[in-house]
Design a protein around this motif. Structure first.
Motif, PDB file in Angstrom:
ATOM      1  N   LYS A 190     106.234  19.455  15.310  1.00  0.00           N
ATOM      2  CA  LYS A 190     104.949  18.828  15.645  1.00  0.00           C
ATOM      3  C   LYS A 190     104.274  19.521  16.830  1.00  0.00           C
ATOM      4  N   GLU A 191     105.060  19.980  17.794  1.00  0.00           N
ATOM      5  CA  GLU A 191     104.476  20.663  18.940  1.00  0.00           C
ATOM      6  C   GLU A 191     103.874  22.003  18.561  1.00  0.00           C
ATOM      7  N   ASP A 192     104.479  22.679  17.593  1.00  0.00           N
ATOM      8  CA  ASP A 192     103.979  23.995  17.186  1.00  0.00           C
ATOM      9  C   ASP A 192     102.884  23.913  16.115  1.00  0.00           C
ATOM     10  N   ALA A 193     102.830  22.815  15.374  1.00  0.00           N
ATOM     11  CA  ALA A 193     101.825  22.694  14.304  1.00  0.00           C
ATOM     12  C   ALA A 193     100.427  22.561  14.907  1.00  0.00           C
ATOM     13  N   ASP A 194      99.476  23.245  14.292  1.00  0.00           N
ATOM     14  CA  ASP A 194      98.087  23.164  14.744  1.00  0.00           C
ATOM     15  C   ASP A 194      97.194  22.797  13.566  1.00  0.00           C
ATOM     16  N   ALA A 195      95.890  22.880  13.776  1.00  0.00           N
ATOM     17  CA  ALA A 195      94.939  22.498  12.729  1.00  0.00           C
ATOM     18  C   ALA A 195      95.075  23.385  11.502  1.00  0.00           C
ATOM     19  N   VAL A 196      95.355  24.681  11.706  1.00  0.00           N
ATOM     20  CA  VAL A 196      95.503  25.594  10.570  1.00  0.00           C
ATOM     21  C   VAL A 196      96.689  25.192   9.709  1.00  0.00           C
ATOM     22  N   THR A 197      97.768  24.749  10.348  1.00  0.00           N
ATOM     23  CA  THR A 197      98.942  24.315   9.597  1.00  0.00           C
ATOM     24  C   THR A 197      98.596  23.152   8.676  1.00  0.00           C
ATOM     25  N   TRP A 198      97.877  22.167   9.202  1.00  0.00           N
ATOM     26  CA  TRP A 198      97.525  21.001   8.399  1.00  0.00           C
ATOM     27  C   TRP A 198      96.525  21.359   7.304  1.00  0.00           C
ATOM     28  N   ILE A 199      95.619  22.273   7.581  1.00  0.00           N
ATOM     29  CA  ILE A 199      94.661  22.692   6.552  1.00  0.00           C
ATOM     30  C   ILE A 199      95.384  23.365   5.394  1.00  0.00           C
ATOM     31  N   PHE A 200      96.334  24.243   5.718  1.00  0.00           N
ATOM     32  CA  PHE A 200      97.081  24.913   4.660  1.00  0.00           C
ATOM     33  C   PHE A 200      97.915  23.916   3.860  1.00  0.00           C
ATOM     34  N   MET A 201      98.400  22.859   4.508  1.00  0.00           N
ATOM     35  CA  MET A 201      99.172  21.852   3.799  1.00  0.00           C
ATOM     36  C   MET A 201      98.284  21.020   2.879  1.00  0.00           C
ATOM     37  N   ILE A 202      97.059  20.756   3.279  1.00  0.00           N
ATOM     38  CA  ILE A 202      96.138  19.964   2.455  1.00  0.00           C
ATOM     39  C   ILE A 202      95.701  20.738   1.213  1.00  0.00           C
ATOM     40  N   LEU A 203      95.748  22.056   1.285  1.00  0.00           N
ATOM     41  CA  LEU A 203      95.389  22.847   0.115  1.00  0.00           C
ATOM     42  C   LEU A 203      96.339  22.605  -1.057  1.00  0.00           C
ATOM     43  N   SER A 204      97.561  22.203  -0.765  1.00  0.00           N
ATOM     44  CA  SER A 204      98.544  22.006  -1.831  1.00  0.00           C
ATOM     45  C   SER A 204      98.180  20.849  -2.756  1.00  0.00           C
ATOM     46  N   PRO A 205      97.936  19.617  -2.268  1.00  0.00           N
ATOM     47  CA  PRO A 205      97.539  18.552  -3.201  1.00  0.00           C
ATOM     48  C   PRO A 205      96.208  18.824  -3.890  1.00  0.00           C
ATOM     49  N   ALA A 206      95.292  19.499  -3.206  1.00  0.00           N
ATOM     50  CA  ALA A 206      94.022  19.848  -3.851  1.00  0.00           C
ATOM     51  C   ALA A 206      94.260  20.789  -5.032  1.00  0.00           C
ATOM     52  N   ALA A 207      95.159  21.750  -4.848  1.00  0.00           N
ATOM     53  CA  ALA A 207      95.472  22.670  -5.939  1.00  0.00           C
ATOM     54  C   ALA A 207      96.192  21.954  -7.074  1.00  0.00           C
ATOM     55  N   ALA A 208      97.025  20.962  -6.756  1.00  0.00           N
ATOM     56  CA  ALA A 208      97.731  20.211  -7.795  1.00  0.00           C
ATOM     57  C   ALA A 208      96.756  19.448  -8.680  1.00  0.00           C
ATOM     58  N   VAL A 209      95.804  18.739  -8.074  1.00  0.00           N
ATOM     59  CA  VAL A 209      94.826  17.968  -8.848  1.00  0.00           C
ATOM     60  C   VAL A 209      93.923  18.900  -9.656  1.00  0.00           C
ATOM     61  N   SER A 210      93.482  19.996  -9.041  1.00  0.00           N
ATOM     62  CA  SER A 210      92.605  20.928  -9.739  1.00  0.00           C
ATOM     63  C   SER A 210      93.306  21.550 -10.939  1.00  0.00           C
ATOM     64  N   THR A 211      94.565  21.949 -10.778  1.00  0.00           N
ATOM     65  CA  THR A 211      95.305  22.555 -11.886  1.00  0.00           C
ATOM     66  C   THR A 211      95.537  21.562 -13.007  1.00  0.00           C
ATOM     67  N   ALA A 212      95.931  20.330 -12.658  1.00  0.00           N
ATOM     68  CA  ALA A 212      96.164  19.310 -13.680  1.00  0.00           C
ATOM     69  C   ALA A 212      94.882  18.968 -14.421  1.00  0.00           C
ATOM     70  N   TYR A 213      93.768  18.887 -13.714  1.00  0.00           N
ATOM     71  CA  TYR A 213      92.489  18.558 -14.346  1.00  0.00           C
ATOM     72  C   TYR A 213      92.060  19.651 -15.323  1.00  0.00           C
ATOM     73  N   ARG A 214      92.156  20.886 -14.905  1.00  0.00           N
ATOM     74  CA  ARG A 214      91.714  21.991 -15.768  1.00  0.00           C
ATOM     75  C   ARG A 214      92.619  22.126 -16.991  1.00  0.00           C
ATOM     76  N   LEU A 215      93.922  21.964 -16.780  1.00  0.00           N
ATOM     77  CA  LEU A 215      94.839  22.100 -17.893  1.00  0.00           C
ATOM     78  C   LEU A 215      94.673  20.962 -18.899  1.00  0.00           C
ATOM     79  N   SER A 216      94.382  19.751 -18.413  1.00  0.00           N
ATOM     80  CA  SER A 216      94.239  18.599 -19.301  1.00  0.00           C
ATOM     81  C   SER A 216      92.936  18.640 -20.079  1.00  0.00           C
ATOM     82  N   ASN A 217      91.930  19.351 -19.607  1.00  0.00           N
ATOM     83  CA  ASN A 217      90.628  19.396 -20.254  1.00  0.00           C
ATOM     84  C   ASN A 217      90.444  20.618 -21.144  1.00  0.00           C
ATOM     85  N   ARG A 218      91.479  21.366 -21.350  1.00  0.00           N
ATOM     86  CA  ARG A 218      91.366  22.509 -22.262  1.00  0.00           C
ATOM     87  C   ARG A 218      91.336  22.038 -23.695  1.00  0.00           C
TER      88      ARG A 218
END
Length: 218
Positions: A190-218
Motif C-alpha cells: 500500500k505504501e508503494d502503490a500509487d495512482a498509476v498502479t490503481w489505474i492499471f488494475m482498473i483496466l483489468s475488469p474493464a477489459a473483462a466486460v469488453s471482451t465478454a460483450y464483444r464475444l457474446s454479440n458475435r
C-alpha cells in the motif's frame, strides 16, 4: 295424320368442368397482398430459437481458474521487470498485463456462460481480484529476490532469506524477521502503490466486460 310440330330445343351452355368425367378446375388467381400462413388451431407461429445457452456454474468456476492463472502470470511478469540489484527494488508497471488478465477472464466467462450480463459483472470482479493477487504475490516475489541478493547480510544476523510463498502466506500482515514494528506485505504494498498502479488494475475488469460483450454479440 299430321305430326305435332315441336319447337327446336335451344342449345344448352356447356357445363362447368369439375364434375364427373371432367378435370378439376384450376384455382383462380387472387389479387391483393400476400396472405399470411394459417396455423391449425389458431396457435401463433413458433418463436425463433433463442441464443446459445451457457452453463453459469461452469463459467464461474473456469473464470476463477483463469483469474488465478492470470494472477500468477501477472506476478511473474512484475517480478521479471523489477530491478532488485540496487539498495532498494525498483518496480516497473506494465499496463497491458492487467488488460491481458481481464481479457482472459472475459473470454472464458462468455465462452462458457453465453450471453449473460450478470456473469460479465462476476467476470469483472474476478479479473480485478486476479490482478490484485498478482500485484501482491509479485511484490512478495520481488521482496524475496531482493533479500536473496543480500544473503550475507542476513546470515550475519542469523536470518535466512524467505521465499515468496513464505512472505505471502506467513507475513501478509506481520513484519519479517520477528520485528515488533512495521507492517507486513500488504502494508508495504500500500505504501508503494500509487495512482498509476490503481489505474492499471482498473483496466483489468474493464477489459473483462469488453471482451465478454464483444464475444457474446458475435
Amino acid at each position: 295424320m299430321s305430326q305435332n310440330w315441336q319447337q327446336p330445343q335451344q342449345p344448352q351452355p356447356p357445363q362447368q368442368p369439375g364434375g364427373y368425367g371432367y378435370p378439376a378446375q384450376p384455382p383462380q388467381p387472387q389479387f391483393g397482398g400476400p396472405q399470411q400462413p394459417q396455423f391449425a388451431g389458431g396457435f401463433p407461429p413458433p418463436a425463433p430459437p433463442a441464443g446459445r445457452q451457457g452453463n453459469p456454474a461452469l463459467a464461474v468456476l473456469a473464470a476463477v481458474v483463469a483469474a488465478l492463472v492470470g494472477g500468477f502470470l501477472y506476478a511473474f511478469l512484475l517480478s521479471a521487470l523489477a530491478d532488485t540489484d540496487g539498495n532498494e527494488p525498483k518496480i516497473t508497471q506494465f499496463a497491458y498485463a492487467g488488460v491481458a488478465v481481464g481479457a482472459l477472464v472475459g473470454f472464458v466467462i462468455a465462452k462458457l456462460g453465453g450471453r449473460n450480463p450478470a456473469l460479465w459483472v462476476i467476470g469483472a470482479v474476478l479479473a480485478f481480484a486476479g490482478v490484485f493477487f498478482g500485484e501482491l504475490y509479485g511484490y512478495a516475489m520481488i521482496t524475496a529476490d531482493f533479500l536473496g541478493n543480500h544473503e550475507k547480510e542476513l546470515a550475519s544476523i542469523g536470518q535466512d532469506a524467505p521465499s515468496a510463498f513464505s512472505i505471502f502466506f506467513e507475513h501478509f500482515n506481520t513484519p519479517l524477521f520477528g520485528a515488533t514494528s512495521g507492517g507486513g506485505l500488504f502494508d508495504a504494498w500500500k505504501e508503494d502503490a500509487d495512482a498509476v498502479t490503481w489505474i492499471f488494475m482498473i483496466l483489468s475488469p474493464a477489459a473483462a466486460v469488453s471482451t465478454a460483450y464483444r464475444l457474446s454479440n458475435r
